[in-house]
Design an enzyme around this catalytic site. Sequence first.
Site, PDB file in Angstrom:
ATOM      1  N   CYS A  33       0.828  -1.197   0.000  1.00 15.23           N
ATOM      2  CA  CYS A  33       0.000   0.000   0.000  1.00 15.23           C
ATOM      3  C   CYS A  33       0.866   1.251   0.000  1.00 15.23           C
ATOM      4  CB  CYS A  33      -0.841   0.057   1.273  1.00 15.23           C
ATOM      5  SG  CYS A  33      -2.172  -1.139   1.323  1.00 15.23           S
ATOM      6  N   CYS A  37      -2.768   4.720   2.874  1.00 17.56           N
ATOM      7  CA  CYS A  37      -3.918   3.863   2.532  1.00 17.56           C
ATOM      8  C   CYS A  37      -4.982   3.913   3.632  1.00 17.56           C
ATOM      9  CB  CYS A  37      -3.475   2.423   2.330  1.00 17.56           C
ATOM     10  SG  CYS A  37      -4.858   1.342   1.885  1.00 17.56           S
ATOM     11  N   ARG A  62       1.487  -7.876  -4.193  1.00 23.83           N
ATOM     12  CA  ARG A  62       0.654  -7.266  -5.235  1.00 23.83           C
ATOM     13  C   ARG A  62       0.180  -5.885  -4.762  1.00 23.83           C
ATOM     14  NH1 ARG A  62      -3.737  -9.775  -4.378  1.00 23.83           N
ATOM     15  NH2 ARG A  62      -2.915 -11.136  -2.766  1.00 23.83           N
ATOM     16  N   CYS A  64      -2.192  -2.878  -3.710  1.00 19.84           N
ATOM     17  CA  CYS A  64      -3.522  -2.754  -3.109  1.00 19.84           C
ATOM     18  C   CYS A  64      -4.481  -2.117  -4.116  1.00 19.84           C
ATOM     19  CB  CYS A  64      -3.403  -1.882  -1.858  1.00 19.84           C
ATOM     20  SG  CYS A  64      -4.964  -1.373  -1.131  1.00 19.84           S
ATOM     21  N   CYS A  67      -5.778   1.667  -2.599  1.00 17.41           N
ATOM     22  CA  CYS A  67      -5.001   2.920  -2.633  1.00 17.41           C
ATOM     23  C   CYS A  67      -4.134   3.047  -3.893  1.00 17.41           C
ATOM     24  CB  CYS A  67      -4.139   3.050  -1.382  1.00 17.41           C
ATOM     25  SG  CYS A  67      -2.877   1.781  -1.230  1.00 17.41           S
TER      26      CYS A  67
END
Length: 343
Positions: A33, A37, A62, A64, A67
């Site tokens: 993030c 976030c 991966r 987010c 955000c």
Amino acid sequence: MIADDEAWAAVLARDRSYDGSFVTGVLSTGIYCRPSCSARHPRRANVRFFKDGGVAREAGLRPCLRCLPDDVSREERAVLMAIEAIKAAGQNLALADLAARCGYSPTHFQRVFARATGLSPAAYARALQKERMAEVLSGAERVTDAIYDAGFSGPSRFYAAAEERLGMTASAWANGGHGVTIRWAVVPTSLGEMLVAATDRGVCRLSFNEDAAALRARFPNATLEQGGEVFARLLAQVIAAVETPGDHSHIPIDVRGTAFQEAVWQALRAIPPGETRSYADIAAAVGKPGAVRAAGSANGANNVAVLIPCHRVIRSDGSLGGYAYGLEIKQRLLDKEREANRG
Ligand SMILES: [Zn+2]
């Protein structure tokens, strides 16, 4: 790379000014993030900080979906592009035009710009004009002096900070005190040598371990005079305020800052003696919870120590943080206030 403690504090404060300087990897969920976030905070034990999204992806995480941490640089580029365009035009440009240039819808762009700068594009343009005016009035030499006076290591660092504060002028007295008589004295106190200077409107500088030369550098165009009867009465009040903490809101002060700085200074004056607040508290108190760094800068731009109690702002982890006159004086001011509270 920012230290982990600072990064975690930024995450807890959802401090948007850190967006783009690192990403927060959450090992338990496999996502990363941006610091601000809005999702619920992960447990500290599950968090690892990465320089950027690329490094986080290499570690198997991966982005987010809430955000969109990889969009920070696109947003930054768009904001910088808009700032350049406004600067080049020397005036505000229509929001729709700015947004179209950057590939955003107007409302989305307004939000992106405000998130990055704390101002709307129109307010930014106004602030920029104000700052330019101040620079013309004060002259290039003095701007450079002001850079070093303000404690920046050099012009590039200063301009970076000025960019952060966006047009919030570095020198509160743009015309160097032209046409103003400033009375001053340096007096010994239990905290060391204290410099007090005042216009006929109120105290314009209160500092420790500073001399006449430093005062002259701040107000190069003012008439500086030592002492005077009216000043002596004011000085006695100031000394009493420093030595005997309590409510000294009756002492007049003469400061000038941007609207944001003045709002921060007002918020500082509202902190009761002996109590402390964090920069995040102050940013929230002036209605700009995302502007934690800007609140810190405004705190640091305070010219009237003690009477505008910037010493009552500490880090969110409870440590003292910084102080223009050294941490020892900051600690002693707080100790004195707490002692006075205990009566
Ligand atoms: Zn997120």
